[in-house]
Scaffold this motif. Structure first.
Motif, PDB file in Angstrom:
ATOM      1  N   LEU A  19       0.826  -1.189   0.000  1.00  0.00           N
ATOM      2  CA  LEU A  19       0.000   0.000   0.000  1.00  0.00           C
ATOM      3  C   LEU A  19       0.869   1.251   0.000  1.00  0.00           C
ATOM      4  CD1 LEU A  19      -2.486  -1.143   2.707  1.00  0.00           C
ATOM      5  CD2 LEU A  19      -2.958  -0.973   0.281  1.00  0.00           C
ATOM      6  N   ASP A  21       0.251   3.988  -1.186  1.00  0.00           N
ATOM      7  CA  ASP A  21      -0.514   5.218  -0.995  1.00  0.00           C
ATOM      8  C   ASP A  21      -1.202   5.278   0.368  1.00  0.00           C
ATOM      9  OD1 ASP A  21      -3.397   4.203  -2.968  1.00  0.00           O
ATOM     10  OD2 ASP A  21      -1.965   3.080  -1.764  1.00  0.00           O
ATOM     11  N   ASN A  24      -6.265   5.201   4.549  1.00  0.00           N
ATOM     12  CA  ASN A  24      -6.523   5.390   5.972  1.00  0.00           C
ATOM     13  C   ASN A  24      -6.970   4.099   6.622  1.00  0.00           C
ATOM     14  OD1 ASN A  24      -6.193   8.031   5.344  1.00  0.00           O
ATOM     15  ND2 ASN A  24      -8.382   8.367   5.045  1.00  0.00           N
ATOM     16  N   GLY A  25      -6.691   4.024   7.859  1.00  0.00           N
ATOM     17  CA  GLY A  25      -7.308   2.954   8.635  1.00  0.00           C
ATOM     18  C   GLY A  25      -6.537   1.660   8.651  1.00  0.00           C
ATOM     19  N   ILE A  26      -5.735   1.407   7.665  1.00  0.00           N
ATOM     20  CA  ILE A  26      -5.034   0.136   7.686  1.00  0.00           C
ATOM     21  C   ILE A  26      -3.620   0.361   8.204  1.00  0.00           C
ATOM     22  CG2 ILE A  26      -4.157  -1.715   6.253  1.00  0.00           C
ATOM     23  CD1 ILE A  26      -6.668  -1.746   4.786  1.00  0.00           C
ATOM     24  N   HIS A  27      -3.332  -0.284   9.271  1.00  0.00           N
ATOM     25  CA  HIS A  27      -2.018  -0.104   9.873  1.00  0.00           C
ATOM     26  C   HIS A  27      -0.926  -0.576   8.947  1.00  0.00           C
ATOM     27  CE1 HIS A  27      -3.607  -0.070  14.257  1.00  0.00           C
ATOM     28  NE2 HIS A  27      -4.088   0.906  13.522  1.00  0.00           N
ATOM     29  N   GLU A  30       1.012  -3.901   9.810  1.00  0.00           N
ATOM     30  CA  GLU A  30       0.394  -5.213   9.697  1.00  0.00           C
ATOM     31  C   GLU A  30       0.447  -5.694   8.260  1.00  0.00           C
ATOM     32  OE1 GLU A  30      -2.859  -6.572  12.046  1.00  0.00           O
ATOM     33  OE2 GLU A  30      -3.154  -4.531  12.757  1.00  0.00           O
ATOM     34  N   ARG A  31       0.385  -7.007   8.106  1.00  0.00           N
ATOM     35  CA  ARG A  31       0.415  -7.554   6.760  1.00  0.00           C
ATOM     36  C   ARG A  31      -0.930  -7.341   6.094  1.00  0.00           C
ATOM     37  NH1 ARG A  31       3.568 -11.835   5.907  1.00  0.00           N
ATOM     38  NH2 ARG A  31       5.191 -12.331   7.409  1.00  0.00           N
ATOM     39  N   VAL A  32      -0.880  -6.828   4.893  1.00  0.00           N
ATOM     40  CA  VAL A  32      -2.120  -6.562   4.185  1.00  0.00           C
ATOM     41  C   VAL A  32      -2.073  -7.246   2.836  1.00  0.00           C
ATOM     42  CG1 VAL A  32      -3.540  -4.789   3.123  1.00  0.00           C
ATOM     43  CG2 VAL A  32      -2.525  -4.402   5.355  1.00  0.00           C
ATOM     44  N   LEU A  33      -3.148  -7.910   2.516  1.00  0.00           N
ATOM     45  CA  LEU A  33      -3.254  -8.564   1.224  1.00  0.00           C
ATOM     46  C   LEU A  33      -4.064  -7.656   0.317  1.00  0.00           C
ATOM     47  CD1 LEU A  33      -3.217 -11.143  -0.606  1.00  0.00           C
ATOM     48  CD2 LEU A  33      -5.359 -11.723   0.496  1.00  0.00           C
TER      49      LEU A  33
ATOM     50  N   MET B   1     -12.138   7.964  11.215  1.00  0.00           N
ATOM     51  CA  MET B   1     -12.077   6.542  10.833  1.00  0.00           C
ATOM     52  C   MET B   1     -11.146   5.784  11.785  1.00  0.00           C
ATOM     53  SD  MET B   1     -11.010   5.069   7.162  1.00  0.00           S
ATOM     54  CE  MET B   1     -12.141   6.167   6.345  1.00  0.00           C
ATOM     55  N   THR B   2     -11.604   4.687  12.236  1.00  0.00           N
ATOM     56  CA  THR B   2     -10.778   3.936  13.174  1.00  0.00           C
ATOM     57  C   THR B   2      -9.751   3.112  12.416  1.00  0.00           C
ATOM     58  OG1 THR B   2     -12.080   1.944  13.159  1.00  0.00           O
ATOM     59  CG2 THR B   2     -12.805   3.675  14.635  1.00  0.00           C
ATOM     60  N   GLY B   3      -8.780   2.663  13.138  1.00  0.00           N
ATOM     61  CA  GLY B   3      -7.733   1.886  12.504  1.00  0.00           C
ATOM     62  C   GLY B   3      -8.041   0.401  12.489  1.00  0.00           C
ATOM     63  N   ARG B   8     -11.367  -3.820   3.224  1.00  0.00           N
ATOM     64  CA  ARG B   8     -11.863  -2.616   2.585  1.00  0.00           C
ATOM     65  C   ARG B   8     -11.941  -2.874   1.096  1.00  0.00           C
ATOM     66  NH1 ARG B   8      -8.357   1.597   3.847  1.00  0.00           N
ATOM     67  NH2 ARG B   8      -9.847   2.435   5.339  1.00  0.00           N
ATOM     68  N   ARG B 105     -10.109  -2.322  -5.989  1.00  0.00           N
ATOM     69  CA  ARG B 105      -9.211  -3.137  -5.195  1.00  0.00           C
ATOM     70  C   ARG B 105      -9.808  -3.496  -3.843  1.00  0.00           C
ATOM     71  NH1 ARG B 105      -4.299  -0.752  -2.255  1.00  0.00           N
ATOM     72  NH2 ARG B 105      -3.607   0.476  -4.012  1.00  0.00           N
ATOM     73  N   ILE B 108      -7.090  -6.620   2.480  1.00  0.00           N
ATOM     74  CA  ILE B 108      -7.508  -7.513   3.550  1.00  0.00           C
ATOM     75  C   ILE B 108      -6.376  -7.658   4.551  1.00  0.00           C
ATOM     76  CG2 ILE B 108      -8.239  -9.857   4.122  1.00  0.00           C
ATOM     77  CD1 ILE B 108      -9.404 -10.072   1.332  1.00  0.00           C
ATOM     78  N   LYS B 109      -6.726  -7.529   5.799  1.00  0.00           N
ATOM     79  CA  LYS B 109      -5.712  -7.621   6.839  1.00  0.00           C
ATOM     80  C   LYS B 109      -6.004  -8.844   7.692  1.00  0.00           C
ATOM     81  CE  LYS B 109      -5.671  -4.349   9.951  1.00  0.00           C
ATOM     82  NZ  LYS B 109      -5.548  -2.984  10.498  1.00  0.00           N
TER      83      LYS B 109
END
Lengths: 302, 428
Positions: A19, A21, A24-27, A30-33, B1-3, B8, B105, B108-109
């Protein structure tokens, strides 16, 4: 080793990489797919490694089913090479008067060639229908699709082991035993698998797209059996055609098997062998490339 | 927005190409491709280059999903509802990586496990024990994990005695119980579930729903859940989204979304039930139509009047002693009553071809309001569904003039009007 599957969750892309760019909201830590159109799977090969257990269990399933269903499973692995060997020996040696290699008995020579050929043809035939046969899995669960056709290798290897045991029996009968060159067999075995995998993957992918392609496969295999030096030695091929003949990847593999099983009675034709290896590599690359290109649409096609 | 967003979707879309002359078939054959090429070549030869500019093979785009945007937070249990073909399954397939989105897109976390079907990969020749390992591995469980939960899985499925029997000898009930049991013991961070609770007999379904509830409520587990069973959705989900024709048309609290969905559905298919998708059916017979009330009144009847209905059905082959029934639900899908021929001690003998069954409930005392109806056909003891199109018709009960007026029969105070007798005694 299995526990790792849990920790390294399959196909997970590291946050910052995936990511750039920073939505928002996704740390980020952490691993993100991320799933996106046309996104190349960055960690395809690592994915494949994390799914190795599935590979093992699918291979085990095919093996269990094959030998569970009937005694025919084993019988088939015995009957097919014996009959072929008899036919080839009679046809090529007695009728066509083709020579064996050096002092090796003709039937032993045929058998040594059939060993890799049957491995090749079993992998090709089983792999090509594997995706269609497992379409229920493909359309319901994610995993690297490469696992399915590759898993058929193990079943082919089990048949190979049975054929190999037969060869040893036959060698005992003829009192013709291999020498030290036998230690190179694992190398040629790997080469045989790689030589099969390339065309197998290509055909597997084609078979998903064109469902009638499977009718062509027996024809290809039948044809391949006669253009490959299975029933005869590749030395009978005229010298000027020999290099061209080696473009068939199976030629190098069969020559290699004969060389290490028949005490070197079969001379090694190096230029041809290297050409065969090159052909194996090209096919393998082509197979994997085409498979991966089409892999993403498999679920939509099946 | 929360983390705490774990899934999404941004402008997500999935496109399929639908060929006109191949009639929605997904794969092609080499023969078709070759004949097409040859034909085109022949045409080219005949007409020169003009033909190449014509349309050789018409392909149309079909968007199974379009402009889907949503966020799901950690620990949420979200229901996705919509009619068959609305795009629910496609959405789940995209989220579980089975198929790739065409645009937009998804991020997924966490570790995802998807359960789009129970018993994926079960092999009939293998034993129950072997299938547990096989199915577990397919769903993404590690062997050590399966070994650890093995006893639990077996106990839940109630198949202890048949562990070493090939699954092909299992009854369909045992098969389904084992399959669900393996799936129920998955422990991912995000669980994607598609309509898998509608398995087994009623008692086992109850158990499955309980298990799903436990899974959903456990720590920080995020669950995406597709079902046609509205009462299960309401029971399990805190939030719901309604999908229509590939787009999310509404989302919010489960109760209101379910109500929107149910009223949508009924309006769309009043006429024929042949194509009604949400049904349990064996294929032996099919309910084709349900007529409710008098023709003129539509689906309305007056409170306290006799409720007449007529079930039209077609039997494929002779069927001995079927039973017929009608279930009445409230607008959230909870069954309120079930009337049927078995209750009345009827045996109907051999039935075949097109039939019509007339029923009447004398003096229906349901409070005025909206209700849903499910007609059904079962075997002689009503223990096995033959055809059961769920909640496929609507019933509107209008207030009767007179003493039991609108005001006195407020549906928020009850559903049934029960006749009662009273006596006042004054004590001195």
């Amino acid at each position: 080793m299995i526990n790792r599957l849990k920790q390294a969750s399959p196909a997970v892309v590291d946050g910052p990489l995936a990511l750039p760019d920073k939505p928002n909201g996704i740390h980020e830590h952490e691993r993100v797919l991320v799933l996106e159109a046309g996104r190349a799977e960055r960690h395809y090969w690592r994915d494949l490694w994390t799914y190795r257990e599935l590979f093992a269990i699918l291979a085990w399933r095919d093996l269990a089913v094959r030998y569970k269903q009937t005694a025919m499973g084993v019988a088939w692995a015995l009957i097919r090479p014996i009959l072929s060997m008899l036919v080839f020996t009679v046809l090529f040696n007695r009728v066509a008067k083709l020579p064996s290699v050096g002092h090796a008995p003709y039937s032993v020579m045929v058998f040594a060639g059939m060993l890799p050929w049957f491995l090749f043809s079993t992998i090709l035939a089983d792999a090509s229908i594997s995706l269609v046969n497992n379409s229920n899995l493909i359309s319901k669960v994610y995993f690297p699709r490469l696992i399915v056709p590759s898993a058929t290798i193990l079943v082919a290897l089990a048949d190979f082991a049975i054929t190999f045991a037969l060869l040893i029996l036959m060698m005992a009968w003829y009192r013709f035993f291999p020498d030290w060159r036998l230690i190179f067999m694992p190398f040629f075995l790997v080469l045989a698998i790689l030589a099969s995998l390339g065309p197998a993957l290509y055909i597997t992918a084609l078979n998903v797209k064109y469902r009638d392609f499977r009718y062509i496969i027996p024809f290809i295999l039948q044809f391949g059996l006669y253009v490959s030096p299975v029933g005869f030695s590749s030395t009978v091929v005229p010298q000027k055609w020999r290099l061209l003949y080696s473009l068939n990847p199976v030629v190098g593999v069969i020559d290699g098997f004969r060389w290490c099983l028949l005490r070197g009675e079969s001379q090694f034709y190096w230029p041809g062998f290297f050409l065969s290896i090159a052909a194996v590599v090209v096919w393998l690359w082509l197979g994997i490339w085409y498979f991966r290109k089409t892999e993403r649409t498999f679920a939509d096609l099946l | 927005m929360t983390g705490d967003v774990v899934i999404r979707a941004e402008a997500l879309g999935k496109k399929y190409l639908v060929g006109h002359d191949v009639q929605r078939e997904r794969y092609t054959t080499l023969r078709e491709v070759i004949t097409r090429k040859v034909r085109r070549l022949a045409r080219m030869g005949a007409n020169g280059f003009r033909a190449t500019m014509g349309r050789g093979h018409e392909v149309e785009e079909f968007w199974a999903l379009k402009e889907i945007d949503f966020e799901i937070k950690r620990g949420e249990v979200v229901g996705i509802i919509g009619r068959n073909g609305a795009g629910k399954s496609t959405l789940l397939k995209v989220l579980s990586r089975i198929t790739e989105p065409s645009e937009g897109r998804v991020s997924i976390k966490g570790r995802v496990a998807s359960l789009l079907e129970v018993g994926t990969g079960f092999h009939p020749e293998l034993t129950g024990r072997e299938n547990i390992y096989l199915n577990g591995a397919i769903l993404g469980m590690a062997r050590a994990e399966i070994r650890r939960k093995f006893d639990e899985i077996v106990a839940f499925a109630e198949v202890e005695r048949f562990l070493d029997t090939p699954v092909k000898r299992y009854s369909s009930g045992m098969h389904v119980r084992l399959a669900f049991s393996v799936a129920a013991h998955l422990e991912p961070e995000i669980l994607i579930v598609d309509e898998v609770l509608a398995v087994g007999d009623a008692a086992f379904q109850e158990k499955c729903i309980g298990k799903m509830n436990a899974v959903a409520k456990s720590d920080g587990r995020t669950v995406l859940f597709v079902s046609h069973n509205m009462s299960v959705v309401q029971h399990l989900c805190s939030r719901a989204a309604l999908i229509r024709a590939g787009r999310i048309t509404a989302s919010g609290g489960t109760a209101s979304i379910v109500a929107t969905y149910l009223s949508d559905v009924r309006q769309e298919s009043r006429v024929s039930l042949v194509d009604w998708a949400d049904r349990n059916t064996t294929g032996e017979a099919r309910i084709t139509k349900l007529e409710v009330g008098d023709d003129a009144a539509g689906n309305r009847i007056t409170f306290g009047q006799d409720f007449r209905f007529r079930i039209h059905a077609t039997f494929k082959e002779p069927f001995a002693d079927p039973s017929f029934g009608l279930m009445i639900h409230d607008t959230t899908g909870v069954p309120l009553a079930n009337v049927h021929t078995v209750h009345q001690g009827m045996r109907l003998g051999k039935v075949d071809g097109n039939i019509v069954v007339d029923g009447v409930i004398p003096k229906l005392n349901l409070y005025p309001g909206r209700y849903f109806l499910s007609p059904w056909i079962c075997n002689s003891t009503a223990s096995r569904d033959v055809d059961f199109p769920r909640m496929c018709a609507e019933l509107n009960i209008i207030p009767a003039p007179g003493p039991h007026g609108d005001l006195l029969l407020d549906p928020t105070w009850g559903k049934y009007f029960l006749a009662s007798e009273w006596k006042l005694t004054q004590s001195h």
